[in-house]
Enzyme design. Structure first.
Site, PDB file in Angstrom:
ATOM      1  N   ASN A  92      -2.506   1.552   7.223  1.00 30.73           N
ATOM      2  CA  ASN A  92      -1.129   1.196   7.582  1.00 30.73           C
ATOM      3  C   ASN A  92      -0.272   2.457   7.433  1.00 30.73           C
ATOM      4  O   ASN A  92       0.048   2.861   6.321  1.00 30.73           O
ATOM      5  CB  ASN A  92      -0.659   0.077   6.635  1.00 30.73           C
ATOM      6  CG  ASN A  92       0.797  -0.270   6.831  1.00 30.73           C
ATOM      7  OD1 ASN A  92       1.434   0.149   7.800  1.00 30.73           O
ATOM      8  ND2 ASN A  92       1.344  -1.050   5.896  1.00 30.73           N
ATOM      9  N   TRP A  93       0.085   3.053   8.569  1.00 32.16           N
ATOM     10  CA  TRP A  93       0.815   4.326   8.522  1.00 32.16           C
ATOM     11  C   TRP A  93       2.283   4.115   8.142  1.00 32.16           C
ATOM     12  O   TRP A  93       2.994   5.073   7.880  1.00 32.16           O
ATOM     13  CB  TRP A  93       0.770   5.016   9.886  1.00 32.16           C
ATOM     14  CG  TRP A  93      -0.571   5.544  10.275  1.00 32.16           C
ATOM     15  CD1 TRP A  93      -1.766   5.312   9.668  1.00 32.16           C
ATOM     16  CD2 TRP A  93      -0.836   6.398  11.395  1.00 32.16           C
ATOM     17  NE1 TRP A  93      -2.766   5.963  10.335  1.00 32.16           N
ATOM     18  CE2 TRP A  93      -2.230   6.637  11.402  1.00 32.16           C
ATOM     19  CE3 TRP A  93      -0.063   6.968  12.399  1.00 32.16           C
ATOM     20  CZ2 TRP A  93      -2.837   7.430  12.360  1.00 32.16           C
ATOM     21  CZ3 TRP A  93      -0.665   7.750  13.360  1.00 32.16           C
ATOM     22  CH2 TRP A  93      -2.047   7.989  13.336  1.00 32.16           C
ATOM     23  N   LYS A  94       2.742   2.888   8.199  1.00 28.91           N
ATOM     24  CA  LYS A  94       4.170   2.585   7.958  1.00 28.91           C
ATOM     25  C   LYS A  94       5.030   3.458   8.878  1.00 28.91           C
ATOM     26  O   LYS A  94       4.656   3.665  10.033  1.00 28.91           O
ATOM     27  CB  LYS A  94       4.502   2.756   6.478  1.00 28.91           C
ATOM     28  CG  LYS A  94       3.540   1.954   5.596  1.00 28.91           C
ATOM     29  CD  LYS A  94       3.955   1.844   4.176  1.00 28.91           C
ATOM     30  CE  LYS A  94       2.912   1.046   3.414  1.00 28.91           C
ATOM     31  NZ  LYS A  94       3.253   0.798   2.032  1.00 28.91           N
ATOM     32  N   HIS A 178       3.992  -8.174   6.006  1.00 24.41           N
ATOM     33  CA  HIS A 178       3.885  -7.167   4.953  1.00 24.41           C
ATOM     34  C   HIS A 178       5.057  -7.344   3.995  1.00 24.41           C
ATOM     35  O   HIS A 178       6.172  -7.639   4.414  1.00 24.41           O
ATOM     36  CB  HIS A 178       3.882  -5.761   5.563  1.00 24.41           C
ATOM     37  CG  HIS A 178       3.518  -4.708   4.566  1.00 24.41           C
ATOM     38  ND1 HIS A 178       4.405  -4.259   3.604  1.00 24.41           N
ATOM     39  CD2 HIS A 178       2.359  -4.030   4.364  1.00 24.41           C
ATOM     40  CE1 HIS A 178       3.796  -3.351   2.864  1.00 24.41           C
ATOM     41  NE2 HIS A 178       2.562  -3.194   3.294  1.00 24.41           N
ATOM     42  N   GLU A 180       6.943  -5.352   2.545  1.00 26.28           N
ATOM     43  CA  GLU A 180       8.132  -4.536   2.823  1.00 26.28           C
ATOM     44  C   GLU A 180       8.992  -5.200   3.890  1.00 26.28           C
ATOM     45  O   GLU A 180      10.217  -5.140   3.849  1.00 26.28           O
ATOM     46  CB  GLU A 180       7.703  -3.121   3.247  1.00 26.28           C
ATOM     47  CG  GLU A 180       7.205  -2.314   2.055  1.00 26.28           C
ATOM     48  CD  GLU A 180       6.245  -1.184   2.419  1.00 26.28           C
ATOM     49  OE1 GLU A 180       6.065  -0.899   3.614  1.00 26.28           O
ATOM     50  OE2 GLU A 180       5.664  -0.605   1.483  1.00 26.28           O
ATOM     51  N   GLU A 250      -2.054  -8.124  -1.340  1.00 28.89           N
ATOM     52  CA  GLU A 250      -1.356  -6.915  -1.771  1.00 28.89           C
ATOM     53  C   GLU A 250      -0.314  -7.263  -2.837  1.00 28.89           C
ATOM     54  O   GLU A 250       0.817  -7.639  -2.495  1.00 28.89           O
ATOM     55  CB  GLU A 250      -0.643  -6.276  -0.583  1.00 28.89           C
ATOM     56  CG  GLU A 250      -1.574  -5.834   0.520  1.00 28.89           C
ATOM     57  CD  GLU A 250      -0.945  -4.696   1.333  1.00 28.89           C
ATOM     58  OE1 GLU A 250      -1.585  -3.661   1.443  1.00 28.89           O
ATOM     59  OE2 GLU A 250       0.174  -4.855   1.829  1.00 28.89           O
ATOM     60  N   GLY A 256       2.151   1.428  -3.196  1.00 33.83           N
ATOM     61  CA  GLY A 256       2.828   2.715  -3.246  1.00 33.83           C
ATOM     62  C   GLY A 256       3.146   3.202  -4.647  1.00 33.83           C
ATOM     63  O   GLY A 256       3.914   4.155  -4.817  1.00 33.83           O
ATOM     64  N   SER A 297      -2.269   0.862  -3.446  1.00 36.41           N
ATOM     65  CA  SER A 297      -2.749   2.078  -4.114  1.00 36.41           C
ATOM     66  C   SER A 297      -4.265   2.260  -4.029  1.00 36.41           C
ATOM     67  O   SER A 297      -4.903   2.747  -4.970  1.00 36.41           O
ATOM     68  CB  SER A 297      -2.292   2.114  -5.571  1.00 36.41           C
ATOM     69  OG  SER A 297      -0.880   2.114  -5.627  1.00 36.41           O
ATOM     70  N   GLY A 318      -2.348   2.224   2.565  1.00 31.36           N
ATOM     71  CA  GLY A 318      -1.088   2.832   2.993  1.00 31.36           C
ATOM     72  C   GLY A 318      -1.168   4.351   2.908  1.00 31.36           C
ATOM     73  O   GLY A 318      -1.745   5.004   3.782  1.00 31.36           O
ATOM     74  N   GLY A 319      -0.626   4.908   1.822  1.00 30.93           N
ATOM     75  CA  GLY A 319      -0.525   6.356   1.655  1.00 30.93           C
ATOM     76  C   GLY A 319      -1.822   7.111   1.938  1.00 30.93           C
ATOM     77  O   GLY A 319      -1.812   8.139   2.623  1.00 30.93           O
TER      78      GLY A 319
HETATM   79  P1  PGA Z   1      -0.387   1.894  -0.495  1.00 31.54           P
HETATM   80  O1  PGA Z   1       0.202   0.815   0.532  1.00 31.54           O
HETATM   81  O2  PGA Z   1      -1.851   2.024  -0.219  1.00 31.54           O
HETATM   82  O3  PGA Z   1       0.372   3.161  -0.209  1.00 31.54           O
HETATM   83  O4  PGA Z   1      -0.127   1.379  -1.861  1.00 31.54           O
HETATM   84  C1  PGA Z   1      -0.520  -0.305   0.894  1.00 31.54           C
HETATM   85  C2  PGA Z   1       0.272  -1.143   1.887  1.00 31.54           C
HETATM   86  O5  PGA Z   1       1.487  -1.204   1.792  1.00 31.54           O
HETATM   87  O6  PGA Z   1      -0.319  -1.751   2.784  1.00 31.54           O
END
Ligand code: PGA
Length: 336
Positions: A92-94, A178, A180, A250, A256, A297, A318-319
């Site tokens: 997930n590049w966000k 998600h 967010e 999640e 994050g 994470s 994510g990251g």
């Molecule tokens: P993260 O994000 O791996 O940076 O913690 C995961 C996500 O939001 O899908």
């Protein structure tokens, strides 16, 4: 158990039966030799011989052994269709790498390595602006493409929104609900549910995100809250549709933050809460078929530990999906 080989039970039973027959023949032959030499042979002994070594008693013996083995090794005799859950890692590049030049430079760097890996679905979920360009670059590969959200309606006066039909031209997956977006864009359980149905109608695989926040976790409300999110997201689907969904567990406090859940906790929530909720709605077969990822994470160091958990079928990353060693992460996931 991810992959139970078909036919082991049949082989065991067949061997038991063959063994019984061979032993019966041996004993019968020996017995015959003894009785022919035996002068004091009586009718009673003959009937005893027949009872002990007749074909019926051999069959009975094989049947009893079969029953005993069924009791001892039920897993070998499980006749339900085995639905292998194919692991899936999604990046997930966000709101990163959204310029075409940077996105393409990154994808060209990881494309070859990602494509080489066997045994795992790998999906890139870049921002909308680069979906078409990335789709072009990965077209000859087996890398999947996903969007990060969508509207549930096919078209209409929804400024700034993208419909499932528009995405279906480019992608195979879409991340829905998600945390967010639930937090910053008011996505409710109800809207996630509409989106899940709409995605499935357009042949998009939804990656449905669920997870509790820190306060809920500390108050011991994870089971209730996450179970509720799963039930709401899957409401109204058919069993076949539910089986096509991917769910991503999640926990919000792990996203994050660099502080991932422990693999054992993720395994427990996925097994008991998420599959439990799916089983209540659609039955155990569907619960066992649906793929559930862990997210929060995840990185190259911890991916193997998550993948080693029997209930975890992959990760939403994510990251760590923005770095070239995402290839190494996927490779490690495929090795477990
Ligand atoms: P993260 O994000 O791996 O940076 O913690 C995961 C996500 O939001 O899908």
């Amino acid at each position: 158990m991810r992959d139970i080989v078909w036919g082991r039970a049949d082989t065991v039973v067949w061997l038991d039966y063959r063994l019984a027959v061979i032993m019966g023949q041996l004993v019968r032959r020996t017995w015959r030799r003894i009785v022919t030499r035996e002068a004091l042979w009586s009718g009673n002994r003959e009937s005893l011989r027949q009872t002990l070594f007749s074909r019926e008693s051999i069959l009975l013996w094989a049947l009893q052994t079969y029953r005993r083995r069924r009791r001892e090794y039920p897993i070998l005799f499980d006749r339900r269709p085995k639905l292998m859950r194919y692991p899936i890692i999604a990046g997930n590049w966000k709101m990163h790498l959204g310029r075409v030049d940077e996105a393409l430079a990154f994808v060209r760097r990881i494309r070859y390595g990602l494509n080489q890996i066997e045994g795992v679905d790998r999906v890139l979920c870049p921002p909308f602006t680069v979906l078409a360009s990335v789709a072009e670059v990965i077209r000859p590969t087996r890398i999947g493409l996903g969007a990060q959200t969508m509207h549930w309606e096919e078209q209409g006066a929804h400024t700034g929104e993208i419909s499932p039909a528009m995405l279906a031209e480019l992608c195979q997956y879409v991340i829905l609900g998600h945390s967010e977006r639930r937090a910053a864009n008011n996505e409710s359980d109800e809207s996630v549910n509409h989106k899940v149905s709409a995605a499935l109608v357009c042949d998009l695989t939804p990656i449905i995100c669920v997870g509790e926040n820190l306060a809920q976790n500390e108050a011991g409300q994870t089971h209730e809250f996450v179970g509720g999110q799963v039930r709401a997201a899957l409401a109204g689907l058919t069993m076949e549709q539910a089986q096509q969904c991917v769910i991503a567990y999640e926990p919000l406090w792990a996203i994050g933050t660099g502080k991932a859940a422990t693999p054992a906790d993720a395994n427990r929530v996925i097994g008991l809460t998420i599959r439990g909720a799916v089983a209540e709605m659609f039955g155990e077969t569907t619960a066992q078929a649906v793929r559930v990822q862990y997210g929060g994470s995840v990185n190259v160091e911890n991916i193997s530990a998550f993948m080693a958990m029997p209930e975890v079928d992959g990760a939403l990353v994510g990251g760590a999906s923005l770095k070239p060693d995402f290839v190494e992460l996927v490779r490690r996931a495929a090795l477990v």
